[in-house]
Design a protein around this motif. Structure first.
Motif, mmCIF file in Angstrom:
data_model
loop_
_atom_site.group_PDB
_atom_site.id
_atom_site.type_symbol
_atom_site.label_atom_id
_atom_site.label_comp_id
_atom_site.label_asym_id
_atom_site.label_seq_id
_atom_site.Cartn_x
_atom_site.Cartn_y
_atom_site.Cartn_z
ATOM 1 N N ARG A 117 47.892 23.546 64.513
ATOM 2 C CA ARG A 117 46.794 22.574 65.177
ATOM 3 C C ARG A 117 46.570 21.368 64.298
ATOM 4 O O ARG A 117 46.582 20.013 64.740
ATOM 5 C CB ARG A 117 45.615 23.345 65.679
ATOM 6 N N TRP A 118 46.132 22.071 63.305
ATOM 7 C CA TRP A 118 45.861 20.578 62.012
ATOM 8 C C TRP A 118 46.889 20.078 61.602
ATOM 9 O O TRP A 118 46.648 18.999 61.013
ATOM 10 C CB TRP A 118 45.174 21.511 60.298
ATOM 11 N N ARG A 121 47.416 17.502 64.771
ATOM 12 C CA ARG A 121 46.379 16.880 64.589
ATOM 13 C C ARG A 121 46.868 15.590 63.083
ATOM 14 O O ARG A 121 47.026 13.971 63.111
ATOM 15 C CB ARG A 121 45.244 17.455 64.402
ATOM 16 N N ARG A 122 47.317 15.950 61.735
ATOM 17 C CA ARG A 122 47.417 14.995 61.293
ATOM 18 C C ARG A 122 49.183 13.891 61.722
ATOM 19 O O ARG A 122 48.849 12.908 61.119
ATOM 20 C CB ARG A 122 48.183 15.868 60.388
ATOM 21 N N ALA A 124 49.491 13.492 64.456
ATOM 22 C CA ALA A 124 49.131 12.224 65.703
ATOM 23 C C ALA A 124 47.877 11.173 65.444
ATOM 24 O O ALA A 124 47.603 9.978 65.820
ATOM 25 C CB ALA A 124 48.128 13.045 66.580
ATOM 26 N N ASP A 126 44.777 11.734 63.345
ATOM 27 C CA ASP A 126 43.731 12.299 63.814
ATOM 28 C C ASP A 126 42.579 11.909 63.082
ATOM 29 O O ASP A 126 42.359 12.090 61.652
ATOM 30 C CB ASP A 126 43.260 13.609 64.437
ATOM 31 N N VAL A 129 41.021 14.598 60.390
ATOM 32 C CA VAL A 129 41.810 14.843 59.818
ATOM 33 C C VAL A 129 42.292 14.081 58.509
ATOM 34 O O VAL A 129 42.150 14.878 56.729
ATOM 35 C CB VAL A 129 42.937 15.309 60.282
ATOM 36 N N GLU A 159 36.189 20.485 57.805
ATOM 37 C CA GLU A 159 35.536 19.878 58.845
ATOM 38 C C GLU A 159 33.899 19.521 59.760
ATOM 39 O O GLU A 159 33.768 18.507 59.689
ATOM 40 C CB GLU A 159 36.450 19.878 60.563
#
Length: 284
Positions: A117-118, A121-122, A124, A126, A129, A159
């Motif tokens: 997931r991390w 997200r990176r 994308a 985020d 992140v 986070e």
């Protein structure tokens, strides 16, 4: 001996209105309504995918039992009672067959790890992140799932720290830890990072960071964690809270004003204020 093999029709794809769907709770897990609401708020049609349903026949209304996808179904209904979902429709199943299919789908599903997931997200972009990784890199460390010195693996904790006090709190936390223990991998264990951040956040300018560093340097990260675990026998709370209490106890054993122990470290002390970085304080 005669054996009979039951051959069922292959499932087919169709669009179904949510009014045609229902959940059989004799085998389905309870609905997590907050999860459904979050899904409704962040609804992205390309990510919803195809739900799995069983056709119970035209004599039953609603007709289609949801085998996999009840939270997507609930989210769709929250958004629009007339919503339509794409479904893979199975026919000829009994409720027991449906329960078995539900189990098989759930058991074989590849679940994303926290790192999966991390990384997604990176990719994308985020902002949370990117903010965490920027602070970690500025501290001379790396965000990676590797048990090596200089690696920060507790991204979920980072986070939480970012959410609590922004980049300044995360930066101060990592700076203190590296000053005390360098880049030793055990120093970046989640409870210790979180506990350190809670202490810095709650006490703010009322705590002497240099004194805190001098107190912490005589105790190894592994000893801090062991003391936090042992404290469970006398104190209630999460491991990060217990780690924070161990840090406060360590600080209070040194010469100087003592710190009161709060019930909630996430609430700032009235005297906390905003502490300036040591370099600025020395320059004034």
């Amino acid at each position: 001996m005669n054996t009979t093999t039951t051959t069922r029709p292959a499932p087919y794809i169709a669009a179904l209105a949510v009014s045609e769907l229902f959940v059989d709770h004799s085998y389905q897990r309870p609905l997590d309504l907050p999860r459904a609401r979050r899904l409704a708020e962040s609804w992205e049609p390309p990510l919803i995918g195809v739900i799995e349903v069983s056709d119970r026949g035209s004599d039953q209304q609603p007709r289609y039992a949801i085998v996999d996808g009840q939270h997507r179904y609930a989210a769709a209904k929250l958004r629009d009672p007339k919503a339509v979902l794409v479904a893979n429709i199975h026919t000829g199943l009994t409720p027991r067959d449906e329960a078995h299919l539900f189990y098989e789908i759930d058991a074989k599903r590849t679940r994303l790890t926290g790192w999966d997931r991390w990384n997604a997200r990176r990719g994308a972009g985020d902002p949370t992140v990117l903010a965490v990784e920027s602070v970690v890199e500025d501290a001379g460390l790396r965000v990676e799932d590797s048990p090596t010195n200089g690696s920060v693996r507790c991204v979920s904790t980072c986070e939480k720290v970012l959410k609590l006090g922004g980049q300044p709190l995360l930066r101060e936390t990592l700076s203190l830890i590296t000053e005390v223990w360098g880049v030793e991998v055990e120093a970046f264990d989640a409870p210790l990072v979180h506990g350190t951040a809670l202490v810095l956040w709650h006490y703010g300018k009322t705590i002497n960071v240099e004194r805190l560093a001098d107190a912490m340097v005589d105790v190894s990260p592994r000893q801090f964690k062991a003391k936090a675990v042992a404290l469970r026998e006398y104190e209630r709370g999460s491991l990060p809270k217990l780690a924070a209490l161990v840090i406060v106890n360590t600080y209070n054993r040194t010469k100087g004003p003592k710190l009161d122990k709060p019930k909630d470290f996430t609430k700032r002390s009235p005297q906390a204020g905003v502490r300036r970085p040591a370099s600025l304080a020395a320059a004034s």
